[in-house]
Scaffold this motif. Structure first.
Motif, PDB file in Angstrom:
ATOM      1  N   ILE A  37      40.657  31.737  41.082  1.00  0.00           N
ATOM      2  CA  ILE A  37      41.445  32.266  39.960  1.00  0.00           C
ATOM      3  C   ILE A  37      40.682  33.399  39.264  1.00  0.00           C
ATOM      4  N   ASP A  38      39.388  33.162  39.033  1.00  0.00           N
ATOM      5  CA  ASP A  38      38.580  34.167  38.310  1.00  0.00           C
ATOM      6  C   ASP A  38      38.459  35.480  39.086  1.00  0.00           C
ATOM      7  N   ASN A  39      38.470  35.392  40.421  1.00  0.00           N
ATOM      8  CA  ASN A  39      38.156  36.585  41.221  1.00  0.00           C
ATOM      9  C   ASN A  39      39.343  37.170  41.978  1.00  0.00           C
ATOM     10  N   HIS A  40      40.510  36.536  41.834  1.00  0.00           N
ATOM     11  CA  HIS A  40      41.681  36.961  42.609  1.00  0.00           C
ATOM     12  C   HIS A  40      42.016  38.434  42.368  1.00  0.00           C
ATOM     13  N   ALA A  41      42.046  38.843  41.100  1.00  0.00           N
ATOM     14  CA  ALA A  41      42.442  40.222  40.773  1.00  0.00           C
ATOM     15  C   ALA A  41      41.466  41.240  41.359  1.00  0.00           C
TER      16      ALA A  41
ATOM     17  N   SER B  17      39.989  45.162  45.640  1.00  0.00           N
ATOM     18  CA  SER B  17      39.022  45.602  46.657  1.00  0.00           C
ATOM     19  C   SER B  17      39.613  45.593  48.063  1.00  0.00           C
ATOM     20  N   GLY B  18      40.882  45.300  48.180  1.00  0.00           N
ATOM     21  CA  GLY B  18      41.545  45.402  49.481  1.00  0.00           C
ATOM     22  C   GLY B  18      41.478  44.166  50.353  1.00  0.00           C
ATOM     23  N   TYR B  19      41.153  43.022  49.760  1.00  0.00           N
ATOM     24  CA  TYR B  19      41.157  41.795  50.567  1.00  0.00           C
ATOM     25  C   TYR B  19      42.598  41.427  50.905  1.00  0.00           C
ATOM     26  N   GLU B  20      42.780  40.801  52.066  1.00  0.00           N
ATOM     27  CA  GLU B  20      44.136  40.472  52.503  1.00  0.00           C
ATOM     28  C   GLU B  20      44.405  38.972  52.499  1.00  0.00           C
ATOM     29  N   LEU B  21      43.345  38.189  52.417  1.00  0.00           N
ATOM     30  CA  LEU B  21      43.536  36.733  52.373  1.00  0.00           C
ATOM     31  C   LEU B  21      42.349  36.087  51.656  1.00  0.00           C
ATOM     32  N   VAL B  22      42.667  35.074  50.836  1.00  0.00           N
ATOM     33  CA  VAL B  22      41.625  34.283  50.187  1.00  0.00           C
ATOM     34  C   VAL B  22      41.840  32.824  50.582  1.00  0.00           C
TER      35      VAL B  22
ATOM     36  N   GLY C 262      50.456  39.328  45.341  1.00  0.00           N
ATOM     37  CA  GLY C 262      49.762  40.500  45.871  1.00  0.00           C
ATOM     38  C   GLY C 262      48.610  40.199  46.792  1.00  0.00           C
ATOM     39  N   LEU C 263      48.185  38.971  46.843  1.00  0.00           N
ATOM     40  CA  LEU C 263      47.075  38.569  47.724  1.00  0.00           C
ATOM     41  C   LEU C 263      47.225  37.069  47.999  1.00  0.00           C
TER      42      LEU C 263
END
Lengths: 396, 228
Positions: free
Chosen positions: B74-78, B83-88, B117-118
């Motif tokens: 949650i803290d780092n999703h945005a 930064s262009g990540y496509e999956l977490v 968005g991610l």
């Protein structure tokens, strides 16, 4: 003896009504809540009750009713006192279900006499607290339990200066040093030490060093080192050089940091560092005294950075558990909250003039549901998870 | 280059995921950024230089020091989205919660994860990631020539070649007991975890263990969908 719950109300039915619903306490407690939720006020309730029971003050509230429970190794106790218009309207002290003391508005008091094995009646002034004034180690030894809890309770408002702006006069310093060297023991002065407030830290340090010597300094430096303040020396010394011109005759606390040649005075320390130093001195005195007691720290973590907050809270909990100190803290600091298990949490929320408490004891399912979400403790607070409507929406 | 971030509960999962992804994607096709969150700061553990034109970049973040997996996502999703990540992905142990809570926790664990968005998803290891190690029966003889599948099954109390991961209530403890029979330990130290992770047969994990461990299959499927 430790306090196991408190409930309080004042000005009931009037515009200034305020009430704290029953709030339970264990050995380690962290009260969290938003600004103006009632955290500090709840602490003031406990502190004011302790003052009534140790007779430092006469009943101070025009209207107020306290109901507190306590426990020791063998028994549970409950104590209730109602104060109206500066007079004691009611008092009741019980051990388990046995009434030990009851008192009416007229001042008529019935109290259990242990050696006589009966109950005796007396009449006491209406502005005097019976639980304090009727203490008698032979006939009413149970009252000493209450007195001991109240007189040894320590309160630290961590969000204040914690003594940074209080200096010890050289005269007081010298008399403490003289008395310590002639006395050689701190035992006779424990009452004096117990009465020192959070801001009396310079005097406390002088007395404690007199009692415990270099070992006391060693523990202070160790505590500071655990927080990342790598210091090699602590001392009280003349403050002429650091205070304003003409402020002669005062002493200040000085710390020497590793690889720094000049010592830094309490005047020049950051507020956060001084708060940490002050609390470490106070807590170490308690640890050296080896006396179990209740310690209240309001706004713990205030002014400390996240790393030190986390280390500080861990240190406090470890030391308190080892020394059988009951620790009651309040905070709204994120890192303190994340560093303290939800087991120890109570969340205070104010609804109008009423303050309610949610904790694992009265709402086990709420805490269990939150644990399953896999969020940080702070999220419990920041997301209002303790709010029933929100919780239902999330877990539906 | 496609970027994936995986938030894990500890060092064990971090070491294992790095090796697992390497085996699935192929060493030449994936670069790693291995980090640990400490005092709300990302501390770099290791970083493979982006010099081999790998088409995958995976950040594997150990949250153990001061955060929980869901909270860290949650803290780092945005910032990951930016930064262009496509999956977490997140990987959590079920232990010490009871198996009976699995469905509920699985649902709750993903209820708070942001996906706008991610895409982001939390995977559960039942009961711990070591349950998958336990079922990978070919690694025991690599750990010690005296350690047989029979010993592992006897200590586990079920047939490790056919059993399911749910059979072990506390897998890391069972693994430790198995290793103890040949005088070796498993206390989750870096060396011990690396020894086990290196000893495992990834073909066996990929086909056999995956077929018996639904949540392991889910995790691999998420990664394979990302690769596709």
């Amino acid at each position: 003896m430790k306090i196991t719950s408190i409930k309080y109300d004042q000005f009931k039915g009037e515009p200034a009504e305020w009430q704290l619903d029953r709030t339970d306490f264990g050995d380690i407690n962290l009260l969290v809540g938003k600004n103006a939720s009632g955290k500090s006020r709840a602490m003031n309730v406990i502190v004011s009750l302790s003052r009534l029971l140790s007779s430092e003050v006469r009943p101070m509230f025009i209207s107020g009713t306290y109901f507190a429970t306590f426990s020791d190794k063998d028994s549970s106790f409950s104590y209730e006192i109602a104060i109206r218009k500066n007079k004691v309207a009611f008092e009741l002290f019980k051990r388990n279900d046995e009434i030990l003391l009851s008192r009416e508005e007229s001042g008529k008091c019935s109290i259990r006499a242990e050696q006589l094995n009966t109950t005796i009646d007396s009449q006491i002034p209406t502005d005097i607290v019976a639980a304090y004034s009727r203490r008698d180690a032979i006939q009413h030894p149970f009252l000493d339990h209450l007195f001991l809890w109240a007189s040894t309770l320590k309160y630290f408002p961590f969000g204040t200066s914690m003594g940074k702006d209080h200096f010890l006069t050289i005269g007081t310093f010298e008399s403490i040093v003289t008395s310590s060297s002639s006395n050689g023991s701190g035992a006779s002065d424990e009452v004096t030490v117990d009465r020192l407030a959070a801001h009396d830290v310079s005097q406390l340090y002088a007395r404690a060093y007199g009692f415990y010597g270099d070992e006391f300094d060693k523990q202070i430096l160790k505590g500071l080192c655990n927080l990342g303040y790598d210091c090699t020396d602590i001392r009280l010394a003349n403050a002429d050089a650091v205070l304003f011109p003409g402020a002669g005759g005062l002493t200040a606390l000085y710390l020497t940091e590793k690889n720094v040649s000049a010592a830094v005075s309490q005047f020049d320390m950051s507020q956060g560092m001084f708060r940490a130093l002050s609390l470490i001195i106070h807590i170490n005195v308690i640890l050296f005294q080896r006396k179990s007691r209740t310690v209240i720290i309001d706004d713990i973590g205030e002014g400390l950075d996240f790393s030190r907050s986390k280390q500080f809270i861990s240190l406090l909990i470890d030391r308190s558990q080892a020394a059988e100190i009951q620790l009651i803290m309040t905070t709204n600091d994120r890192f303190i909250m994340n560093g303290v298990s939800l087991e120890y949490w109570s969340v205070l929320s104010r609804h109008g003039s009423s303050v309610k408490t949610i904790n694992k004891k009265n709402s086990p399912q709420v805490f269990s549901d939150f644990d399953d979400l896999g969020l940080n403790n702070f999220d419990f607070f920041s997301n209002n998870f303790f709010d029933e409507e929100y919780k239902e929406q999330i877990t539906a | 280059m496609k970027k994936i971030a995986v938030f894990v509960e500890g060092q064990t999962e971090q070491i294992f995921i790095k090796k697992l992804f390497t085996e699935i994607a192929g060493a030449k096709h994936i670069d790693f950024n291995v980090e640990k969150i400490s005092n709300a700061v990302f501390l770099k553990q290791s970083n493979q230089p982006d010099g081999n034109n790998a088409r995958i970049f995976a950040s594997i973040i150990d949250c153990s020091n001061d955060s929980k997996v869901t909270a860290a996502i949650i803290d780092n999703h945005a910032s990951l989205k930016k930064s262009g990540y496509e999956l977490v992905l997140g990987l959590r142990d079920l232990y010490p919660k009871p198996l009976a809570d699995l469905q509920r926790i699985s649902r709750l664990a993903n209820s708070r994860v942001p996906t706008a968005g991610l895409p982001a998803k939390i995977h559960l290891a039942v009961m711990e990631v070591e349950a998958w190690f336990l079922l990978e029966y070919k690694h025991y003889c690599v750990i010690s020539e005296h350690l047989t599948e029979q010993i592992a099954s006897t200590i586990s109390g079920f047939d490790i070649k056919t059993g399911s991961p749910e059979a072990a209530a506390h897998p890391s403890e069972t693994l430790s007991k198995i290793y103890n029979t040949v005088g070796m330990g498993y206390k989750k130290t870096r060396n011990q975890v690396e020894r086990t992770v290196t000893a495992m047969d990834y073909e066996n994990l990929y086909f056999d263990v995956r077929s018996r461990a639904k949540h392991f299959d889910d995790l691999i499927s998420s990664f394979e969908d990302f690769l596709a």
